[in-house]
Write an enzyme that holds these catalytic residues in place. Structure first.
Site, short mmCIF file in Angstrom:
data_model
loop_
_atom_site.label_atom_id
_atom_site.label_comp_id
_atom_site.label_asym_id
_atom_site.label_seq_id
_atom_site.Cartn_x
_atom_site.Cartn_y
_atom_site.Cartn_z
N GLY A 47 0.91 -1.20 -0.08
CA GLY A 47 0.13 -0.01 -0.10
C GLY A 47 0.74 1.21 -0.07
O GLY A 47 1.99 1.31 0.32
N GLN A 52 3.31 9.86 1.08
CA GLN A 52 4.41 9.23 1.01
C GLN A 52 5.39 9.35 -0.43
O GLN A 52 6.69 8.96 -0.63
CB GLN A 52 4.33 7.70 1.22
N GLU A 132 -2.87 2.54 5.63
CA GLU A 132 -2.61 3.77 4.74
C GLU A 132 -3.57 4.99 5.17
O GLU A 132 -3.31 6.02 4.54
CB GLU A 132 -3.18 3.00 3.54
ZN ZN Z 1 3.09 3.29 5.56
#
Ligand code: ZN
Length: 152
Positions: A47, A52, A132
């Site tokens: 994920g 990110q 997530e």
């Molecule tokens: Zn993570």
């Protein structure tokens, strides 16, 4: 599609709250595709959240081995039970830790076409969804670790 640069723990962007996506446009679809490509490129990610790769939008991609899930503005609407988990994170390389997560969650979101969907996850998928979705609020699994596991 293009690979995006991963952000790592210590990067302030991982601690910020991501913003809702007002409309699922081609640009959002392109970003989701880039996120998926970046996740697959790592070879071990299940994920990835947009923060990110440095984008503060509420977008998540997940693939637990049964196909790609692309979630826009995902929200947990139901959760039950607990499970003991072992977690890692692409933004915290080579660290693993024990956490406690719900055994089952129900998530509402939009898919990549802008359609409302409901995803029901148990076990590993529930863990991954929680992990997530935490990213979207600037929360890392490291905040919830009860015990770190040495890498060997
Ligand atoms: Zn993570």
């Amino acid at each position: 599609m293009a690979l995006r640069n991963l952000r790592y723990i210590g990067d302030e962007i991982l601690r910020q709250k991501s913003r809702e996506v007002p409309e699922v446009t081609d640009r959002i679809r392109e970003l989701l595709a880039d996120m998926a490509e970046t996740m697959y490129h790592t070879g071990n990610g299940a994920g990835l959240a947009a923060c990110q790769v440095g984008v503060l939008k509420r977008l998540v991609v997940i693939d637990m081995g049964s196909g790609l899930l692309q979630l826009v503005n995902p929200v947990i609407v139901e959760q039950s039970g607990t499970q003991d988990c072992v977690e890692g994170c692409l933004s915290i390389p080579n660290r693993w830790g024990r956490t406690v997560r719900p055994q089952r969650v129900v998530v509402k979101a939009l898919d990549e076409t802008g359609k409302e969907i409901t995803v029901e996850g148990e076990g590993d998928l529930a863990k991954c969804l929680c992990h997530e979705l935490d990213h979207l609020d600037g929360i890392l699994f490291a905040d919830k670790v009860t015990e770190w596991i040495s890498p060997d």
